[in-house]
Enzyme design. Structure first.
Site, short mmCIF file in Angstrom:
data_model
loop_
_atom_site.label_atom_id
_atom_site.label_comp_id
_atom_site.label_asym_id
_atom_site.label_seq_id
_atom_site.Cartn_x
_atom_site.Cartn_y
_atom_site.Cartn_z
NE ARG A 30 -45.36 10.10 24.02
CZ ARG A 30 -46.34 9.95 24.89
NH1 ARG A 30 -46.08 9.45 26.09
NH2 ARG A 30 -47.57 10.29 24.59
N GLY A 76 -46.99 15.52 19.45
CA GLY A 76 -47.98 14.46 19.32
C GLY A 76 -48.42 14.27 17.88
CB ALA A 77 -48.17 12.03 15.45
CB SER A 93 -68.47 16.14 28.97
OG SER A 93 -68.69 17.19 28.04
CE1 TYR A 122 -62.71 19.36 31.00
CE2 TYR A 122 -62.24 19.75 28.69
CZ TYR A 122 -63.04 19.19 29.67
OH TYR A 122 -64.13 18.44 29.32
CE LYS A 164 -63.45 14.62 19.61
NZ LYS A 164 -62.45 15.70 19.74
#
Length: 278
Positions: free
Chosen positions: A155, A130-131, A18, A219, A71
């Protein structure tokens, strides 16, 4: 007697990668704030997450950012959550009050502000690749920017359709992902394709509208194959979103104003290079 330092941090597994401690430490130094922001490794267990969060509260942490894979755990643990965190189904911020944990999601405003850096008029059509969990925050950000049409492709079509039903989106088959670029004002990759150690994202950008925005939320690497292929467009890399999403936490926990500027980005680039050569 001097006041004790303000304590905050980032929780995840792994967490050593991070860059958030660099961001917050830079801002605290600029503002002359007596505070520390540290990485806290928490294995992917909800029970361990709960135990460590409660431990951080006991030692008077002001709050933490939360990254993968916690999260959703953060949202469940909180006593109260913002509407945006509820809609995103995940929280990347926990603020500790005396008898209360408040959850929020600054990924949404972080990406929206990264887009605003590129354009004050981002257009009307967004295409999201993406999902997964990251896609939810990006969709909310695009909606907050006023985009009228958002198309999603994944996908696994079933996952895309589930998200489309929830957020009123259009769906296109994954093998036709290159066919919607002629109308897309913003293209966002939220998949792992193109990340270090992952397969490349195969997409033909030849029909992309001129001056469209192309974004990749990772990143590592900073310039993904997608961003390299879109070099003639407006591009948003993962650092832009990362810097902007850190602003609310710095204000909430340290009481300062986090300024996203070229100097901060250069500091992060220097740190990335140092880690690559260490």
């Amino acid at each position: 007697m001097s006041n004790p330092p303000i304590l905050a941090g980032v929780v995840g597994w792994p967490v050593t990668y991070s860059l958030s401690p660099v961001i917050h430490s830079t801002w605290a130094h600029r503002a002359g704030i007596n505070g520390y922001y540290v990485p806290v490794a928490v294995p992917p267990s909800e029970d361990e997450f709960r135990q460590i969060i409660n431990g951080l509260r006991r030692v008077r942490f002001a709050g933490v950012n939360v990254t993968k894979p916690h999260k959703e755990n953060a949202l469940r643990l909180a006593d109260e959550a913002s509407e945006i965190a509820k809609k995103a189904g995940a929280a990347n911020m926990l603020t500790f009050q005396k008898d209360h944990i408040y959850a929020d999601n600054s990924d949404v405003v972080g990406f929206a502000n990264a887009v605003k850096e590129q354009s004050t008029n981002p257009g009307i059509h967004g295409l999201v690749l993406g999902a997964g969990g990251a896609a939810r925050g990006i969709i909310l950000a695009l909606q907050s920017l006023g985009l009228k049409k958002i198309t999603i492709t994944n996908r696994t079509r079933e996952k895309a359709e589930a998200l489309a039903d929830e957020f009123s989106l259009d769906v296109v088959d994954w093998d036709r992902r290159s066919n919607n670029l002629d109308t897309a004002d913003i293209l966002v990759n939220t998949t792992s394709l193109g990340m270090t150690g992952q397969p490349s994202l195969e997409i033909d950008l030849n029909t992309l509208k001129p001056k469209s925005i192309v974004a990749d939320i990772v990143y590592s690497p900073l310039e993904t194959p997608l961003l390299k292929a879109a070099s003639s467009q407006h591009t948003i890399d993962g650092l832009s979103m990362l810097m902007h999403q850190a602003v609310p936490g710095f204000k909430q926990w340290f009481g300062g104003t986090g300024i996203v500027d070229a100097a901060l980005k250069q500091t992060l680039l220097t740190e990335i290079k140092r880690r690559e050569t260490a």
